[in-house]
Design a protein around this motif. Structure first.
Motif, PDB file in Angstrom:
ATOM      1  N   ILE A   1       0.846  -1.351   0.062  1.00  0.00           N
ATOM      2  CA  ILE A   1       0.025   0.017   0.189  1.00  0.00           C
ATOM      3  C   ILE A   1       0.885   1.130   0.303  1.00  0.00           C
ATOM      4  O   ILE A   1       0.581   2.120  -0.748  1.00  0.00           O
ATOM      5  CB  ILE A   1      -0.958  -0.018   1.187  1.00  0.00           C
ATOM      6  CG1 ILE A   1      -1.843  -1.432   1.094  1.00  0.00           C
ATOM      7  CG2 ILE A   1      -1.603   1.419   1.315  1.00  0.00           C
ATOM      8  CD1 ILE A   1      -2.351  -1.647   2.543  1.00  0.00           C
ATOM      9  N   GLY A   2       1.908   1.333   0.900  1.00  0.00           N
ATOM     10  CA  GLY A   2       2.995   2.354   1.022  1.00  0.00           C
ATOM     11  C   GLY A   2       3.555   2.744  -0.413  1.00  0.00           C
ATOM     12  O   GLY A   2       3.903   3.865  -0.672  1.00  0.00           O
ATOM     13  N   ASP A   3       3.919   1.658  -0.927  1.00  0.00           N
ATOM     14  CA  ASP A   3       4.616   1.634  -2.254  1.00  0.00           C
ATOM     15  C   ASP A   3       3.806   2.368  -3.278  1.00  0.00           C
ATOM     16  O   ASP A   3       4.142   3.287  -3.942  1.00  0.00           O
ATOM     17  CB  ASP A   3       5.164   0.123  -2.536  1.00  0.00           C
ATOM     18  CG  ASP A   3       5.629   0.312  -4.189  1.00  0.00           C
ATOM     19  OD1 ASP A   3       6.680   0.979  -4.312  1.00  0.00           O
ATOM     20  OD2 ASP A   3       5.079  -0.495  -4.909  1.00  0.00           O
ATOM     21  N   ILE A   4       2.666   1.622  -3.536  1.00  0.00           N
ATOM     22  CA  ILE A   4       1.729   2.193  -4.609  1.00  0.00           C
ATOM     23  C   ILE A   4       1.246   3.744  -4.278  1.00  0.00           C
ATOM     24  O   ILE A   4       1.238   4.512  -5.149  1.00  0.00           O
ATOM     25  CB  ILE A   4       0.527   1.339  -4.736  1.00  0.00           C
ATOM     26  CG1 ILE A   4       0.700   0.144  -5.174  1.00  0.00           C
ATOM     27  CG2 ILE A   4      -0.652   2.175  -5.421  1.00  0.00           C
ATOM     28  CD1 ILE A   4      -0.141  -0.965  -5.219  1.00  0.00           C
ATOM     29  N   LEU A   5       0.954   4.246  -2.901  1.00  0.00           N
ATOM     30  CA  LEU A   5       0.545   5.830  -2.391  1.00  0.00           C
ATOM     31  C   LEU A   5       1.732   6.511  -2.879  1.00  0.00           C
ATOM     32  O   LEU A   5       1.633   7.393  -3.229  1.00  0.00           O
ATOM     33  CB  LEU A   5       0.134   5.482  -1.195  1.00  0.00           C
ATOM     34  CG  LEU A   5      -1.247   4.821  -0.832  1.00  0.00           C
ATOM     35  CD1 LEU A   5      -1.658   5.061   0.607  1.00  0.00           C
ATOM     36  CD2 LEU A   5      -2.172   5.686  -1.703  1.00  0.00           C
TER      37      LEU A   5
ATOM     38  N   ASP B   1      -1.033   1.177   6.891  1.00  0.00           N
ATOM     39  CA  ASP B   1      -0.922   0.036   7.141  1.00  0.00           C
ATOM     40  C   ASP B   1      -2.092  -0.900   6.288  1.00  0.00           C
ATOM     41  O   ASP B   1      -3.006  -0.064   5.736  1.00  0.00           O
ATOM     42  CB  ASP B   1      -1.296  -0.386   8.616  1.00  0.00           C
ATOM     43  CG  ASP B   1      -0.676  -1.536   9.018  1.00  0.00           C
ATOM     44  OD1 ASP B   1      -0.096  -2.701   7.952  1.00  0.00           O
ATOM     45  OD2 ASP B   1      -0.519  -2.193  10.290  1.00  0.00           O
ATOM     46  N   ASP B   2      -2.306  -2.077   6.224  1.00  0.00           N
ATOM     47  CA  ASP B   2      -3.315  -2.654   5.607  1.00  0.00           C
ATOM     48  C   ASP B   2      -4.652  -2.587   6.246  1.00  0.00           C
ATOM     49  O   ASP B   2      -5.586  -2.354   5.486  1.00  0.00           O
ATOM     50  CB  ASP B   2      -2.840  -3.800   5.113  1.00  0.00           C
ATOM     51  CG  ASP B   2      -2.701  -5.111   6.115  1.00  0.00           C
ATOM     52  OD1 ASP B   2      -2.248  -4.495   7.503  1.00  0.00           O
ATOM     53  OD2 ASP B   2      -2.350  -6.301   5.869  1.00  0.00           O
ATOM     54  N   LEU B   3      -4.528  -2.584   7.589  1.00  0.00           N
ATOM     55  CA  LEU B   3      -5.821  -2.850   8.337  1.00  0.00           C
ATOM     56  C   LEU B   3      -5.645  -2.375   9.838  1.00  0.00           C
ATOM     57  O   LEU B   3      -4.421  -2.455  10.240  1.00  0.00           O
ATOM     58  CB  LEU B   3      -6.541  -3.979   8.100  1.00  0.00           C
ATOM     59  CG  LEU B   3      -5.663  -5.540   8.580  1.00  0.00           C
ATOM     60  CD1 LEU B   3      -6.042  -5.781  10.129  1.00  0.00           C
ATOM     61  CD2 LEU B   3      -5.810  -6.646   7.675  1.00  0.00           C
ATOM     62  N   VAL B   4      -6.799  -2.041  10.630  1.00  0.00           N
ATOM     63  CA  VAL B   4      -6.773  -2.211  12.144  1.00  0.00           C
ATOM     64  C   VAL B   4      -7.600  -3.178  12.547  1.00  0.00           C
ATOM     65  O   VAL B   4      -8.832  -3.112  12.134  1.00  0.00           O
ATOM     66  CB  VAL B   4      -6.977  -0.671  12.526  1.00  0.00           C
ATOM     67  CG1 VAL B   4      -6.067   0.206  12.586  1.00  0.00           C
ATOM     68  CG2 VAL B   4      -8.329  -0.132  12.021  1.00  0.00           C
ATOM     69  N   ASP B   5      -6.906  -4.031  13.120  1.00  0.00           N
ATOM     70  CA  ASP B   5      -7.650  -5.331  13.650  1.00  0.00           C
ATOM     71  C   ASP B   5      -7.887  -4.744  15.223  1.00  0.00           C
ATOM     72  O   ASP B   5      -9.023  -4.208  15.469  1.00  0.00           O
ATOM     73  CB  ASP B   5      -7.032  -6.675  13.304  1.00  0.00           C
ATOM     74  CG  ASP B   5      -7.924  -7.955  13.736  1.00  0.00           C
ATOM     75  OD1 ASP B   5      -8.599  -7.858  14.419  1.00  0.00           O
ATOM     76  OD2 ASP B   5      -7.194  -8.848  13.485  1.00  0.00           O
TER      77      ASP B   5
ATOM     78  N   ALA C   1      -4.010   5.877   7.612  1.00  0.00           N
ATOM     79  CA  ALA C   1      -4.680   5.353   6.393  1.00  0.00           C
ATOM     80  C   ALA C   1      -4.294   3.810   6.348  1.00  0.00           C
ATOM     81  O   ALA C   1      -3.448   3.479   6.462  1.00  0.00           O
ATOM     82  CB  ALA C   1      -4.086   5.949   5.284  1.00  0.00           C
ATOM     83  N   VAL C   2      -5.620   3.216   6.187  1.00  0.00           N
ATOM     84  CA  VAL C   2      -5.647   1.789   6.006  1.00  0.00           C
ATOM     85  C   VAL C   2      -6.597   1.329   5.073  1.00  0.00           C
ATOM     86  O   VAL C   2      -7.723   2.210   4.672  1.00  0.00           O
ATOM     87  CB  VAL C   2      -5.985   1.184   7.350  1.00  0.00           C
ATOM     88  CG1 VAL C   2      -5.112   1.326   8.647  1.00  0.00           C
ATOM     89  CG2 VAL C   2      -7.358   1.392   7.888  1.00  0.00           C
ATOM     90  N   LEU C   3      -6.751   0.124   4.644  1.00  0.00           N
ATOM     91  CA  LEU C   3      -7.989  -0.248   3.677  1.00  0.00           C
ATOM     92  C   LEU C   3      -9.140  -0.726   4.658  1.00  0.00           C
ATOM     93  O   LEU C   3     -10.185  -0.526   4.220  1.00  0.00           O
ATOM     94  CB  LEU C   3      -7.227  -1.236   2.825  1.00  0.00           C
ATOM     95  CG  LEU C   3      -6.061  -1.169   2.024  1.00  0.00           C
ATOM     96  CD1 LEU C   3      -5.713  -2.357   1.301  1.00  0.00           C
ATOM     97  CD2 LEU C   3      -6.462   0.229   1.105  1.00  0.00           C
ATOM     98  N   TRP C   4      -8.683  -1.507   5.552  1.00  0.00           N
ATOM     99  CA  TRP C   4      -9.805  -1.926   6.364  1.00  0.00           C
ATOM    100  C   TRP C   4      -9.584  -1.608   7.838  1.00  0.00           C
ATOM    101  O   TRP C   4      -8.650  -1.787   8.361  1.00  0.00           O
ATOM    102  CB  TRP C   4      -9.841  -3.509   6.400  1.00  0.00           C
ATOM    103  CG  TRP C   4     -10.004  -3.762   4.860  1.00  0.00           C
ATOM    104  CD1 TRP C   4     -11.321  -4.101   4.149  1.00  0.00           C
ATOM    105  CD2 TRP C   4      -9.088  -4.587   4.121  1.00  0.00           C
ATOM    106  NE1 TRP C   4     -10.884  -4.572   3.069  1.00  0.00           N
ATOM    107  CE2 TRP C   4      -9.851  -4.941   2.885  1.00  0.00           C
ATOM    108  CE3 TRP C   4      -7.590  -4.736   4.157  1.00  0.00           C
ATOM    109  CZ2 TRP C   4      -8.960  -5.467   1.713  1.00  0.00           C
ATOM    110  CZ3 TRP C   4      -6.971  -5.220   3.350  1.00  0.00           C
ATOM    111  CH2 TRP C   4      -7.577  -5.773   2.141  1.00  0.00           C
ATOM    112  N   TYR C   5     -11.008  -1.151   8.437  1.00  0.00           N
ATOM    113  CA  TYR C   5     -10.802  -0.754   9.735  1.00  0.00           C
ATOM    114  C   TYR C   5     -12.297  -1.561  10.335  1.00  0.00           C
ATOM    115  O   TYR C   5     -13.429  -1.583  10.026  1.00  0.00           O
ATOM    116  CB  TYR C   5     -11.636   0.810   9.695  1.00  0.00           C
ATOM    117  CG  TYR C   5     -11.806   1.293  10.986  1.00  0.00           C
ATOM    118  CD1 TYR C   5     -11.683   0.919  12.162  1.00  0.00           C
ATOM    119  CD2 TYR C   5     -12.950   2.368  10.942  1.00  0.00           C
ATOM    120  CE1 TYR C   5     -12.178   1.417  13.415  1.00  0.00           C
ATOM    121  CE2 TYR C   5     -13.444   3.092  12.150  1.00  0.00           C
ATOM    122  CZ  TYR C   5     -13.045   2.493  13.202  1.00  0.00           C
ATOM    123  OH  TYR C   5     -13.271   3.231  14.557  1.00  0.00           O
ATOM    124  N   LYS C   6     -11.597  -2.486  11.397  1.00  0.00           N
ATOM    125  CA  LYS C   6     -12.682  -3.409  11.993  1.00  0.00           C
ATOM    126  C   LYS C   6     -13.315  -2.728  13.355  1.00  0.00           C
ATOM    127  O   LYS C   6     -12.371  -2.124  13.811  1.00  0.00           O
ATOM    128  CB  LYS C   6     -11.898  -4.635  12.325  1.00  0.00           C
ATOM    129  CG  LYS C   6     -11.262  -5.697  10.984  1.00  0.00           C
ATOM    130  CD  LYS C   6     -10.696  -6.664  11.678  1.00  0.00           C
ATOM    131  CE  LYS C   6     -10.379  -7.804  10.600  1.00  0.00           C
ATOM    132  NZ  LYS C   6      -9.767  -8.869  11.016  1.00  0.00           N
TER     133      LYS C   6
END
Length: 166
Positions: free
Chosen positions: A42-46, A94-98, A124-129
């Motif tokens: 995610i960091g690489d692409i952003l 990060d990818d998500l917050v679990d 910033a994350v993709l998924w927020y649980k």
């Protein structure tokens, strides 16, 4: 526990959606800091989309044979970056917050390291649980049922080099 299976196409589309959310906020940042391993792609692409330097902080908390047992949090001694110093306005990715513990403790860790001189940081994350103890500043999907997420690269955690031999 419910499960969510993500394809590579879905994964990349979510990263692009995250880029749009950050852009629409009009918040200006001069550095992207990704948490390795989940935030690396995610960091690489952003970093490429925004043309901002990428820094990496290695943090781990999952272990076990299948990498799904949450344990003690371990931070690298320092941030890896190709710039002389970390920017002062950081997008932490990060990818998500679990549970949210990794993101929350990373913010504490950053404050404990004044050599990085961060004036402002947003997450910033993709998924927020829903089970997370912290709410990210930017996210793509809020998951009220806190499913286990099977990301497309997860299959590599089950493969050994010899499995790839013809």
């Amino acid at each position: 526990m419910t499960e969510l299976h993500i394809s590579w196409d879905d994964y990349h589309a979510k990263i692009e959606q995250l880029a749009v959310k950050v852009y629409q906020s009009q918040w200006e940042f001069n550095q992207i800091l990704c948490l390795a391993r989940g935030g690396l792609r995610i960091g690489d692409i952003l970093s490429r989309i925004y043309n901002r330097p990428l820094a990496i902080l290695s943090v781990s908390s999952y272990s076990g044979e299948e990498g799904n047992v949450r344990g003690e949090l371990h931070f690298a001694r320092s941030i890896t970056m190709s710039t002389k110093q970390l920017g002062d306005r950081v997008l932490l990715v990060d990818d998500l917050v679990d549970s949210g513990v990794t993101l929350k403790e990373t913010l504490v860790w950053l404050k404990q390291h004044p050599e990085y001189a961060i004036a402002d940081v947003k997450t910033a994350v993709l998924w927020y649980k829903a089970c997370s103890v912290i709410a990210p500043d930017f996210y793509v999907d809020y998951l009220s049922d806190s499913p286990w997420i099977h990301q497309p690269f997860g299959r590599y955690e089950q493969i050994k080099p010899e499995d790839l031999l013809p």
